[in-house]
Each structure stands twice: as structure tokens, then as C-alpha cells.
Design a protein around this motif. Structure first.
Motif, mmCIF file in Angstrom:
data_model
loop_
_atom_site.group_PDB
_atom_site.id
_atom_site.type_symbol
_atom_site.label_atom_id
_atom_site.label_comp_id
_atom_site.label_asym_id
_atom_site.label_seq_id
_atom_site.Cartn_x
_atom_site.Cartn_y
_atom_site.Cartn_z
ATOM 1 N N MET A 19 0.598 -1.220 0.003
ATOM 2 C CA MET A 19 -0.122 -0.112 -0.023
ATOM 3 C C MET A 19 0.592 1.462 0.166
ATOM 4 O O MET A 19 0.383 2.135 -0.569
ATOM 5 N N ALA A 20 1.919 1.322 0.866
ATOM 6 C CA ALA A 20 2.932 2.430 0.830
ATOM 7 C C ALA A 20 3.493 2.606 -0.657
ATOM 8 O O ALA A 20 3.461 3.869 -0.933
ATOM 9 N N GLY A 21 3.749 1.449 -1.389
ATOM 10 C CA GLY A 21 4.274 1.810 -2.619
ATOM 11 C C GLY A 21 3.243 2.153 -3.645
ATOM 12 O O GLY A 21 3.476 3.058 -4.378
ATOM 13 N N LEU A 22 2.080 1.937 -3.504
ATOM 14 C CA LEU A 22 1.027 2.248 -4.400
ATOM 15 C C LEU A 22 0.941 3.942 -4.151
ATOM 16 O O LEU A 22 0.795 4.412 -5.219
ATOM 17 N N LEU A 143 2.356 8.601 5.623
ATOM 18 C CA LEU A 143 1.829 7.806 6.886
ATOM 19 C C LEU A 143 1.968 6.464 6.414
ATOM 20 O O LEU A 143 2.202 5.611 7.563
ATOM 21 N N ASN A 144 1.601 6.017 5.409
ATOM 22 C CA ASN A 144 1.970 4.437 5.077
ATOM 23 C C ASN A 144 3.131 4.101 5.264
ATOM 24 O O ASN A 144 3.653 2.943 5.664
ATOM 25 N N THR A 145 4.086 5.085 4.657
ATOM 26 C CA THR A 145 5.636 4.484 4.649
ATOM 27 C C THR A 145 6.079 4.507 6.153
ATOM 28 O O THR A 145 6.962 3.719 6.506
ATOM 29 N N ALA A 146 5.550 5.369 6.990
ATOM 30 C CA ALA A 146 5.915 5.530 8.323
ATOM 31 C C ALA A 146 5.411 4.128 9.064
ATOM 32 O O ALA A 146 6.040 3.527 9.915
#
Length: 163
Positions: A19-22, A143-146
Motif C-alpha cells: 500500500m505504501a508503494g501504491l 503515513l503509510n511509509t511510516a
């Protein structure tokens, strides 16, 4: 039980990473690419993306990140397994914020873009969509990467204490 905890934590990390990558891919490639096209192409392209992204693979990752992270939290509640818990709770909160931004900002914008009928002015549709969607997508990506980083921290801590 250690194998189950590890598997669930790994699944949480993988789905959160996907999801972070998307979201990051949209931030640094898709939206900058679409920013270079005319209004009609932009609206047509975003409508097509929004229609096809709602599929089983997306649902598996989008929902899986939440469910697997929550399951990892629950599996690490026993007193002898709490070492990674702060990392897991932080990841869960961060991903919860991703879901909140998605539900409060990005999905309503997508819906408004889709609702603009064939006679709607593509320039007006784009103007009411693009900058806000892009800004909040960057927030989701950060936020997703964190959250992914927190899950990585949980994996490291869990490994160092044996599960």
C-alpha cells in the motif's frame, strides 16, 4: 505460536509495504504524469484508474494491511511477547490515519469526479479534484511509509527477543 506471530507480522509488513508503494507510486509517477495531459485526458484517466483499482488484489492489500497489523497487535499482547507492541500499535495508528484520509478526502473526491456527467466541464472537474487529491495522497504515502517503518521495527525487535 512464534511461527504464527512471525507470519502475521510478515503479512502485515508486506501488505502495508504494498500500500505504501501504491500511494508513493501515485505521488512520484502517476499524478506527475497525469499533470502533463489536457483536462479531458486527466479526467478520463483518473476515472479509469478509480474504476479498475477497486479489485480483489487492491482489497486484499488495503484490508489486509489493517487486519494483519491488528492481528499482530493482538498476538503480541501476552506479557512475554510485548516487546514489539509499541511499534505495532504505532503502525496500526498510522495505518488507521491512512484509512481516515482515504475515507474523508480521497474517496469523496473520486466519487465527485465520477459523478461529473458527460456534459461536465473537464477543466472544472480537474480544478476541483487534482491539487487536493494529490496533496492528501502524499499524506497517505508518508503515513503509510511510516507505518511500514514501524512494522520493520517490530520485526527487528521481535526477532531479537525470539518472537
Amino acid at each position: 505460536m512464534n511461527a504464527l506471530r512471525t507470519a502475521v507480522l510478515l503479512l502485515a509488513t508486506v501488505t502495508t509495504g504494498l500500500m505504501a508503494g501504491l500511494f508513493a507510486g501515485f505521488a512520484y509517477a502517476v499524478m506527475p504524469g497525469l499533470s502533463r495531459v489536457d483536462d479531458r485526458s486527466f479526467v478520463t484517466g483518473m476515472r479509469a484508474i478509480n474504476a479498475v483499482i477497486l479489485n480483489g488484489w487492491f482489497a486484499l492489500c488495503f484490508g489486509g494491511a489493517l487486519l494483519c497489523t491488528l492481528a499482530a497487535v493482538l498476538l503480541h499482547l501476552p506479557a512475554d511477547r510485548r516487546t514489539p507492541l509499541p511499534w505495532l500499535v504505532a503502525a496500526l495508528v498510522l495505518y488507521g490515519l491512512v484509512l481516515a484520509v482515504t475515507a474523508a478526502v480521497n474517496v469523496p473526491l473520486n466519487d465527485r469526479l465520477a459523478a461529473g456527467g458527460p456534459g461536465a466541464d473537464p477543466g472544472e472537474l480537474r480544478a476541483s479534484f487534482e491539487s487536493t487529491w494529490v496533496r492528501w495522497n502524499v499524506v497517505r504515502a508518508v503515513l503509510n511509509t511510516a507505518a511500514l517503518g514501524c512494522l520493520g521495527g517490530a520485526l527487528l525487535v521481535a526477532r531479537s527477543v525470539g518472537g
